[in-house]
Structure formats: structure tokens, C-alpha cells
Design a protein around this motif. Structure first.
Motif, PDB file in Angstrom:
ATOM      1  N   VAL A   1       5.333 -14.282  16.602  1.00 49.67           N
ATOM      2  CA  VAL A   1       4.378 -15.113  15.860  1.00 49.67           C
ATOM      3  C   VAL A   1       4.911 -15.407  14.462  1.00 49.67           C
ATOM      4  O   VAL A   1       4.891 -16.558  13.984  1.00 49.67           O
ATOM      5  CB  VAL A   1       3.006 -14.408  15.787  1.00 49.67           C
ATOM      6  CG1 VAL A   1       2.062 -15.142  14.830  1.00 49.67           C
ATOM      7  CG2 VAL A   1       2.378 -14.314  17.174  1.00 49.67           C
ATOM      8  N   ARG A   2       5.381 -14.371  13.794  1.00 44.92           N
ATOM      9  CA  ARG A   2       5.854 -14.510  12.406  1.00 44.92           C
ATOM     10  C   ARG A   2       7.064 -15.443  12.329  1.00 44.92           C
ATOM     11  O   ARG A   2       7.111 -16.365  11.493  1.00 44.92           O
ATOM     12  CB  ARG A   2       6.209 -13.126  11.849  1.00 44.92           C
ATOM     13  CG  ARG A   2       6.825 -13.160  10.451  1.00 44.92           C
ATOM     14  CD  ARG A   2       7.172 -11.752   9.963  1.00 44.92           C
ATOM     15  NE  ARG A   2       7.994 -11.003  10.895  1.00 44.92           N
ATOM     16  CZ  ARG A   2       9.295 -11.199  11.081  1.00 44.92           C
ATOM     17  NH1 ARG A   2       9.921 -12.155  10.406  1.00 44.92           N
ATOM     18  NH2 ARG A   2       9.973 -10.455  11.943  1.00 44.92           N
ATOM     19  N   GLU A   3       8.041 -15.215  13.175  1.00 48.98           N
ATOM     20  CA  GLU A   3       9.257 -16.025  13.133  1.00 48.98           C
ATOM     21  C   GLU A   3       8.969 -17.483  13.501  1.00 48.98           C
ATOM     22  O   GLU A   3       9.574 -18.405  12.942  1.00 48.98           O
ATOM     23  CB  GLU A   3      10.310 -15.435  14.070  1.00 48.98           C
ATOM     24  CG  GLU A   3      10.927 -14.135  13.580  1.00 48.98           C
ATOM     25  CD  GLU A   3      11.981 -14.362  12.505  1.00 48.98           C
ATOM     26  OE1 GLU A   3      12.415 -15.518  12.321  1.00 48.98           O
ATOM     27  OE2 GLU A   3      12.361 -13.381  11.837  1.00 48.98           O
ATOM     28  N   THR A   4       8.062 -17.699  14.437  1.00 48.52           N
ATOM     29  CA  THR A   4       7.720 -19.072  14.819  1.00 48.52           C
ATOM     30  C   THR A   4       7.057 -19.814  13.665  1.00 48.52           C
ATOM     31  O   THR A   4       7.357 -20.977  13.398  1.00 48.52           O
ATOM     32  CB  THR A   4       6.817 -19.068  16.058  1.00 48.52           C
ATOM     33  OG1 THR A   4       7.534 -18.492  17.160  1.00 48.52           O
ATOM     34  CG2 THR A   4       6.379 -20.478  16.420  1.00 48.52           C
TER      35      THR A   4
ATOM     36  N   GLU B   1      -6.374 -16.551  16.574  1.00 48.53           N
ATOM     37  CA  GLU B   1      -7.618 -16.985  17.213  1.00 48.53           C
ATOM     38  C   GLU B   1      -8.177 -18.263  16.609  1.00 48.53           C
ATOM     39  O   GLU B   1      -8.835 -19.057  17.290  1.00 48.53           O
ATOM     40  CB  GLU B   1      -8.643 -15.855  17.097  1.00 48.53           C
ATOM     41  CG  GLU B   1      -9.960 -16.132  17.788  1.00 48.53           C
ATOM     42  CD  GLU B   1     -10.898 -14.943  17.722  1.00 48.53           C
ATOM     43  OE1 GLU B   1     -12.069 -15.099  18.126  1.00 48.53           O
ATOM     44  OE2 GLU B   1     -10.471 -13.859  17.260  1.00 48.53           O
ATOM     45  N   GLN B   2      -7.895 -18.514  15.333  1.00 46.89           N
ATOM     46  CA  GLN B   2      -8.625 -19.553  14.607  1.00 46.89           C
ATOM     47  C   GLN B   2      -8.143 -20.983  14.870  1.00 46.89           C
ATOM     48  O   GLN B   2      -8.788 -21.929  14.444  1.00 46.89           O
ATOM     49  CB  GLN B   2      -8.564 -19.273  13.101  1.00 46.89           C
ATOM     50  CG  GLN B   2      -9.491 -18.176  12.629  1.00 46.89           C
ATOM     51  CD  GLN B   2      -9.082 -16.785  13.086  1.00 46.89           C
ATOM     52  OE1 GLN B   2      -7.902 -16.535  13.384  1.00 46.89           O
ATOM     53  NE2 GLN B   2     -10.040 -15.877  13.164  1.00 46.89           N
ATOM     54  N   ARG B   3      -7.009 -21.190  15.517  1.00 45.95           N
ATOM     55  CA  ARG B   3      -6.491 -22.536  15.790  1.00 45.95           C
ATOM     56  C   ARG B   3      -6.396 -23.342  14.497  1.00 45.95           C
ATOM     57  O   ARG B   3      -7.044 -24.384  14.327  1.00 45.95           O
ATOM     58  CB  ARG B   3      -7.382 -23.283  16.800  1.00 45.95           C
ATOM     59  CG  ARG B   3      -7.568 -22.567  18.112  1.00 45.95           C
ATOM     60  CD  ARG B   3      -6.357 -22.654  18.989  1.00 45.95           C
ATOM     61  NE  ARG B   3      -6.092 -24.016  19.449  1.00 45.95           N
ATOM     62  CZ  ARG B   3      -5.101 -24.322  20.283  1.00 45.95           C
ATOM     63  NH1 ARG B   3      -4.286 -23.386  20.719  1.00 45.95           N
ATOM     64  NH2 ARG B   3      -4.918 -25.574  20.648  1.00 45.95           N
ATOM     65  N   PRO B   4      -5.572 -22.933  13.548  1.00 41.06           N
ATOM     66  CA  PRO B   4      -5.497 -23.606  12.248  1.00 41.06           C
ATOM     67  C   PRO B   4      -4.923 -25.015  12.352  1.00 41.06           C
ATOM     68  O   PRO B   4      -4.138 -25.318  13.253  1.00 41.06           O
ATOM     69  CB  PRO B   4      -4.565 -22.696  11.445  1.00 41.06           C
ATOM     70  CG  PRO B   4      -3.758 -21.981  12.480  1.00 41.06           C
ATOM     71  CD  PRO B   4      -4.678 -21.770  13.640  1.00 41.06           C
ATOM     72  N   ASP B   5      -5.325 -25.876  11.399  1.00 36.94           N
ATOM     73  CA  ASP B   5      -4.757 -27.217  11.355  1.00 36.94           C
ATOM     74  C   ASP B   5      -3.421 -27.163  10.611  1.00 36.94           C
ATOM     75  O   ASP B   5      -2.974 -26.115  10.140  1.00 36.94           O
ATOM     76  CB  ASP B   5      -5.727 -28.205  10.705  1.00 36.94           C
ATOM     77  CG  ASP B   5      -6.092 -27.838   9.264  1.00 36.94           C
ATOM     78  OD1 ASP B   5      -5.351 -27.067   8.619  1.00 36.94           O
ATOM     79  OD2 ASP B   5      -7.137 -28.328   8.779  1.00 36.94           O
TER      80      ASP B   5
ATOM     81  N   LEU C   1      -5.173 -12.052  14.957  1.00 44.23           N
ATOM     82  CA  LEU C   1      -4.157 -12.247  15.985  1.00 44.23           C
ATOM     83  C   LEU C   1      -4.772 -12.160  17.384  1.00 44.23           C
ATOM     84  O   LEU C   1      -5.664 -11.339  17.638  1.00 44.23           O
ATOM     85  CB  LEU C   1      -3.055 -11.190  15.855  1.00 44.23           C
ATOM     86  CG  LEU C   1      -2.110 -11.334  14.666  1.00 44.23           C
ATOM     87  CD1 LEU C   1      -1.171 -10.135  14.602  1.00 44.23           C
ATOM     88  CD2 LEU C   1      -1.306 -12.621  14.762  1.00 44.23           C
ATOM     89  N   THR C   2      -4.281 -13.009  18.279  1.00 43.06           N
ATOM     90  CA  THR C   2      -4.629 -12.925  19.704  1.00 43.06           C
ATOM     91  C   THR C   2      -3.314 -12.794  20.467  1.00 43.06           C
ATOM     92  O   THR C   2      -2.826 -13.752  21.073  1.00 43.06           O
ATOM     93  CB  THR C   2      -5.402 -14.173  20.161  1.00 43.06           C
ATOM     94  OG1 THR C   2      -4.655 -15.355  19.810  1.00 43.06           O
ATOM     95  CG2 THR C   2      -6.772 -14.227  19.529  1.00 43.06           C
TER      96      THR C   2
ATOM     97  N   LEU D   1       0.377 -14.453  24.203  1.00 44.72           N
ATOM     98  CA  LEU D   1       1.819 -14.462  24.418  1.00 44.72           C
ATOM     99  C   LEU D   1       2.111 -13.749  25.732  1.00 44.72           C
ATOM    100  O   LEU D   1       1.734 -12.574  25.915  1.00 44.72           O
ATOM    101  CB  LEU D   1       2.546 -13.776  23.267  1.00 44.72           C
ATOM    102  CG  LEU D   1       2.814 -14.613  22.010  1.00 44.72           C
ATOM    103  CD1 LEU D   1       1.549 -15.146  21.385  1.00 44.72           C
ATOM    104  CD2 LEU D   1       3.614 -13.796  20.992  1.00 44.72           C
ATOM    105  N   VAL D   2       2.754 -14.442  26.652  1.00 43.55           N
ATOM    106  CA  VAL D   2       2.994 -13.918  27.995  1.00 43.55           C
ATOM    107  C   VAL D   2       4.400 -13.340  28.077  1.00 43.55           C
ATOM    108  O   VAL D   2       5.383 -14.070  27.890  1.00 43.55           O
ATOM    109  CB  VAL D   2       2.830 -15.033  29.053  1.00 43.55           C
ATOM    110  CG1 VAL D   2       3.077 -14.483  30.451  1.00 43.55           C
ATOM    111  CG2 VAL D   2       1.453 -15.674  28.948  1.00 43.55           C
ATOM    112  N   PRO D   3       4.559 -12.035  28.352  1.00 42.28           N
ATOM    113  CA  PRO D   3       5.902 -11.475  28.502  1.00 42.28           C
ATOM    114  C   PRO D   3       6.660 -12.158  29.635  1.00 42.28           C
ATOM    115  O   PRO D   3       6.136 -12.318  30.742  1.00 42.28           O
ATOM    116  CB  PRO D   3       5.628 -10.004  28.823  1.00 42.28           C
ATOM    117  CG  PRO D   3       4.257  -9.742  28.288  1.00 42.28           C
ATOM    118  CD  PRO D   3       3.498 -11.015  28.485  1.00 42.28           C
TER     119      PRO D   3
END
Length: 266
Positions: A88-91, A102-106, A134-135, A139-141
Motif C-alpha cells: 500500500v505504502r509503495e504504491t 476503506e475511505q476510497r479517497p479522491d 486500512l482494509t 489485497l489478494v495474495p
């Protein structure tokens, strides 16, 4: 460097740096297979310089700290949770996309979060400042690769799948490590590599071949759930009198290797 010298099939698996990467799907704007986001790394980077890869990078100590704060207990759970946090962080850092929250930010909020991340260097303070949760189950392994090189840095990389859904998104490249962001179907990315338009390294090629089997994110997710993640460590073998770099033939990959000289060229 002699490509044969890079591999040590008889030796011990060397220490590896934990890393994570995110394979981001979006629906094609016209009918067709889903597209995947790829980043082209700067040629100056010591690892995969100039190559097209999925967004990602090393797992930092702060990722493990946040994993523990989120309730991960035990070495396996800490490593898995920290890997997802790092993805998540690197992306966010490399592309400006905020996935796994969870919040789906713009776009504006994502850019604010990215600027704060670049300032603080950790995801935890960003989540607190933005009021995000965080959700990580989103993220699917999908895979885990740990090459067995001599002479070059070794990464133990966890691959995850994530679904962006729509293609109507804004991106912002992190120009300290990458030079270009682009969307392409897995088959199209392989064709680009064959034409010499991009360079892809061995794990990326094998994973693109695997991803090219699916006509939707749901199909890829179902496959990932059906095929348990196992450590993939490429090994040397002989085929038709030639040295090949191989992976296990029962790990969910439609292609299990290629001649070593091709693998070394990328």
C-alpha cells in the motif's frame, strides 16, 4: 558478468530483503482483457534498472511496527501484514494511488497523502492525518518469489492483486526511482517486451504470463485462492543440452522457464 555465475543451485538460500509488490487491475476502456499498472524504473537503479515492473519495494521496519499495532501476532502474521502495508505504502508513493484503504479517497486527498508520506517516510502518520483505515483484506495474495543469486541483492517479494475497477484515475510518477507509468493488459506487456519496447525481468515475465490467462480480476482472484502461495526460487536445469532457468511446474504458472541466456538479458 557471466550469467552462469549468478546462480548457485547447490548453495544455501542467501539472506533476502523482504519486499512487496501490487498488481493493480482496471477494466479496459474498450471490451478486452483487464489492464495492469506497470512502472518503468530509472536506469540508474541498482535493482531492475530500466525494467518495467509492478509498483512495490522493500518492507521497512516501520511497516512491521504498524503491523504489530494493527494486531498481527507471531512471525508469520507480522511478515504477511507488513508485506501488505508495504505494498500500500509503495504504491501510494510511486503512483499516487491510495489502495487498501476503506475511505476510497479522491485524487486530491491521495496527493495530500502522498506528499505527507514523502515527508514522513511512514504510512502510520499518513493514516492518522487523513483519518484513513486500512482494509488489507482487499489485497489478494498471489505469489512469493525469492531468487537465489550470488553477487546481486536478493529480495523475498510477496505479490498481491488489487482491483481498481474504473480506468478513470489520475496517476503521478515518483521520478526519484521511476520514469514512466503505463497501463497494459498482461498479454500486451509481454508483446511490448518481445518488440523491445520495454525490458522485463524473469519474475515479471513469468507473472505476466500467468496473469494473461485471466479475462477479469474476479477470475485472477479465484485462481489465486485456488492455488496456495508458495515460495518460488528459480533453479538451474538442462533442456536440449542448454542451461535453463526454471521454476516448479506445479505452482500455477503456464510457462516454467526459459534458456538462461534469455533470462539473464531480461
Amino acid at each position: 558478468m557471466d550469467p552462469l555465475s549468478m546462480f548457485d543451485p547447490e548453495g544455501e538460500v542467501p539472506p533476502a530483503v523482504p519486499a512487496a509488490t501490487l498488481v493493480i487491475f482496471r477494466r479496459a476502456q474498450a471490451d478486452g482483457p483487464p489492464e495492469i499498472l506497470m512502472v518503468q524504473r530509472s536506469k540508474t537503479m541498482s535493482f531492475a534498472g530500466g525494467a518495467a515492473v509492478f509498483p512495490g519495494g522493500r518492507v521497512d521496519p516501520a511497516d512491521f511496527t504498524l503491523a504489530a499495532q494493527l494486531g498481527a501476532i507471531g512471525e508469520d502474521a507480522l511478515e504477511e501484514t507488513a508485506g501488505r502495508i508495504a505494498a500500500v505504502r509503495e504504491t501510494l508513493e510511486e503512483t499516487g494511488l491510495a489502495l487498501g484503504v476503506e475511505q476510497r479517497p479522491d485524487h486530491a486527498d491521495a496527493l495530500r497523502a502522498r506528499a505527507l508520506l514523502l515527508e514522513r517516510g511512514e504510512l502510520g502518520p499518513v493514516l492518522d492525518a487523513m483519518g484513513w483505515t486500512l482494509t488489507l483484506d482487499a489485497l489478494v495474495p498471489f505469489a512469493r518469489w525469492r531468487p537465489k543469486h550470488r553477487e546481486i541483492r536478493v529480495f523475498d517479494t510477496r505479490f498481491y492483486l488489487a482491483d481498481l475497477g474504473t480506468g478513470a484515475v489520475d496517476l503521478q510518477v515518483d521520478d526519484t526511482e521511476n520514469t514512466h507509468l503505463f497501463w497494459a493488459s498482461a498479454a500486451e506487456a509481454l508483446a511490448m517486451a518481445e518488440r523491445g519496447e520495454i525490458k522485463i525481468i524473469y519474475p515479471t515475465r513469468r507473472n505476466l504470463e500467468r496473469l494473461a490467462q485471466f479475462d477479469s480480476f474476479d477470475a485472477a482472484r479465484q485462481h489465486a485462492e485456488d492455488v496456495p502461495v508458495r515460495m518460488i526460487t528459480p533453479f538451474m536445469g538442462q533442456r536440449d543440452g542448454q542451461p535453463w532457468l526454471l521454476i516448479p511446474d506445479d505452482a500455477g504458472y503456464p510457462v516454467d522457464g526459459e534458456p538462461l541466456d534469455m533470462a539473464a538479458r531480461g
